[in-house]
Design an enzyme around this catalytic site. Structure first.
Site, short mmCIF file in Angstrom:
data_model
loop_
_atom_site.label_atom_id
_atom_site.label_comp_id
_atom_site.label_asym_id
_atom_site.label_seq_id
_atom_site.Cartn_x
_atom_site.Cartn_y
_atom_site.Cartn_z
N SER A 257 15.15 21.63 -16.45
CA SER A 257 13.97 22.47 -16.63
C SER A 257 14.42 23.79 -17.23
O SER A 257 15.51 24.28 -16.93
CB SER A 257 13.31 22.71 -15.28
N HIS B 145 0.84 -1.22 0.00
CA HIS B 145 0.00 0.00 0.00
C HIS B 145 0.87 1.27 0.00
O HIS B 145 0.44 2.31 0.51
CB HIS B 145 -0.95 0.05 1.21
N GLU C 114 9.57 8.51 -17.27
CA GLU C 114 8.19 8.99 -17.45
C GLU C 114 7.67 8.68 -18.86
O GLU C 114 6.51 8.30 -19.04
CB GLU C 114 8.12 10.50 -17.18
N LYS D 256 16.45 21.61 -11.22
CA LYS D 256 15.75 20.39 -11.61
C LYS D 256 16.59 19.41 -12.41
O LYS D 256 17.37 19.78 -13.26
CB LYS D 256 14.53 20.75 -12.46
#
Ligand code: ARG
Length: 468
Positions: free
Chosen positions: A277, A156, A290, A283
């Protein structure tokens, strides 16, 4: 417009209709397979005395020249012909005159396209298997190097019990190993040659289908000519297996994205596989992971689309089936790219072992082991569970953890606690005592890694059929 079937027609095809119908834009990638199939067909026709040896030789020479010219760029596959089959035949007739017109004897584009697509897919199945094997090799190396790299195991997404990186990666080893087994299974089932099925009902020529099947490295010929030109099951199976590969890659990507976040800090993705970024200088984004996760949808899409294309079409060939190509090609390209990039990202990713161990220490991952300790002292498990539950509550209130409590505090909750509790709930003990087959304890893990290594050494023989 250039088509093979002008004879019966009086009027011209509408230009838009012609373009809508044409497939050369995407089936040009079957060009090598188309020529390979024609070579086998012509060789068989001559063996059967349907063509003379001279006719065979000039067709074979013409086909070889067309192949070389396309490969070297001297001949460009333009969009003038309707499909790749017409293109090759038209070029052959230009080069060999009337002899080339005999190539299509005893053949239809229906069995021809069925063959081309099978030959192409068969190569893709093998290539996917090779890429999966490379991924498994990287996973196994990480396992071997991280037998005692502790990390929390989750259920979980809540910390559950401590485990090791070797164990966590071992789970993915099993998934990708099953994916390879699916490849071998599909290969075995699809490796039958549809050539000789004709349009749907075979031909009146005395073709030797066993022989063409043999020449093209198939196990044998397909058994029913209508099924031969209508079957796309093998593509559906392959797309289903590719979807499962993507589901596994996507899950793994999701974990890596989490692990790479500021909150976890378990891993650092190499610069080669991260991006920055345009506005936030700090970043370093896990874009490759992704994108792999994101591209999973289009592979599932191809599977569902092809299932839908096939569900309502009567026997035998129908033009609907031309839709298999763009869908399948896109899925094949996507999975190939994803596997290659994902393996590269995994190979270069670094682990922040202290962060992983620290995370495994907090969150009461040793609570089960504290209960097991009490069981060892004679407390029934259900009572032990209750005692440790109270212990955890006490720790939460005091903002501390089990191993940091004094013996006095522990004994205030249960007399069964002794000085040996600290050793029993240490991270090292918690992991090392888990020695069931398939568990993370070092000895159990080592035995499993040995099996995985042996599997990788021998598993190349799964698809040992002769192939092109
Ligand atoms: N482009 C077609 C396909 O991909 C080739 C077969 C054409 N056959 C036919 N009878 N129109 O399915």
């Amino acid at each position: 417009m250039a088509q093979l079937w002008g004879g019966r027609f009086v009027g011209e095809t509408d230009k838009t209709a012609y373009e809508f119908n044409a497939s050369i834009r995407f089936d040009k990638r079957l060009f090598k397979e188309d020529i390979e199939g024609s070579i086998a067909h012509v060789t068989m026709l001559a063996k059967q005395g349907i063509l003379t040896e001279e006719e065979r030789d000039s067709i074979l020479q013409g086909l070889a020249e067309i192949r070389d010219d396309v490969l070297t760029g001297r001949l460009v596959i333009d969009d003038v012909c309707e499909d790749i089959h017409s293109f090759v035949e038209a070029r052959l007739i230009e080069r060999t005159k009337d002899v080339g017109k005999k190539l299509h004897t005893g053949r239809s584009r229906n069995d021809q396209v069925a063959l081309d697509m099978r030959l192409y897919t068969r190569k893709q199945v093998r290539e996917t298997d090779t890429l999966l094997k490379e991924l498994l090799t990287v996973i196994l190396t990480v396992m071997e190097e991280n037998l005692d790299t502790y990390m929390p195991g989750f259920t979980h997404l809540q910390k559950a019990q401590p485990t090791t990186l070797a164990h966590h990666y071992g789970a993915y080893f099993e998934m990708f190993r099953r994916d390879r087994e699916r490849m071998a299974d599909i290969y075995r089932r699809m490796n039958y040659c549809p050539l000789g099925a004709g349009a749907l009902a075979g031909t009146t020529y005395d073709l030797d289908r066993e022989y063409t099947a043999f020449l093209l490295g198939f196990t044998g010929p397909t058994r029913n000519s209508m099924d031969s030109v209508s079957d796309r099951d093998y593509l559906i199976e392959f797309l289903a297996a590719l979807s499962t590969v993507m589901m596994h890659l996507s899950r793994f990507s999701e974990e890596i994205i989490n692990w790479n976040s500021n909150e976890y800090q378990f891993v650092e993705i190499d610069d080669a596989y991260s991006t920055g970024s345009s506005i936030m200088p700090q970043k370093k984004n896990p874009d490759i992971a992704e994108l792999v996760r994101g591209k999973t949808g289009r592979v599932y899409g191809a599977l569902v689309s092809l299932l839908t294309v096939m569900k309502g079409i009567p026997l035998a060939y129908n033009k609907d089936m031309q839709e298999d190509k763009e869908l399948a090609f896109d899925a094949m390209d996507t999975v190939r790219n994803c596997l290659t990039l994902f393996t590269g990202m995994l190979r270069t990713m670094r682990f922040k072992k202290e962060h992983m161990a620290a995370s495994a220490m907090n969150g009461f991952t040793n609570a089960t082991d504290a209960a097991d300790y009490l069981v060892g002292k004679g407390v029934p498990f259900r009572d032990a569970h209750g005692i440790v539950g109270r212990l955890v509550l006490y720790c939460v209130e005091k903002n501390t953890s089990i191993e940091k409590l004094s013996l006095e505090e522990l004994q205030n909750i249960s007399d069964y606690f002794g000085a040996d509790i600290y050793e029993a709930v240490s991270l090292k003990t918690c992991v090392e005592k888990r020695l069931t087959l398939g568990a993370p304890g070092i000895a159990a893990m080592k035995a499993m890694i040995e099996q995985c290594r042996a599997y990788l050494m021998e598993s190349d023989y799964l698809m040992e059929a002769k192939h092109s």
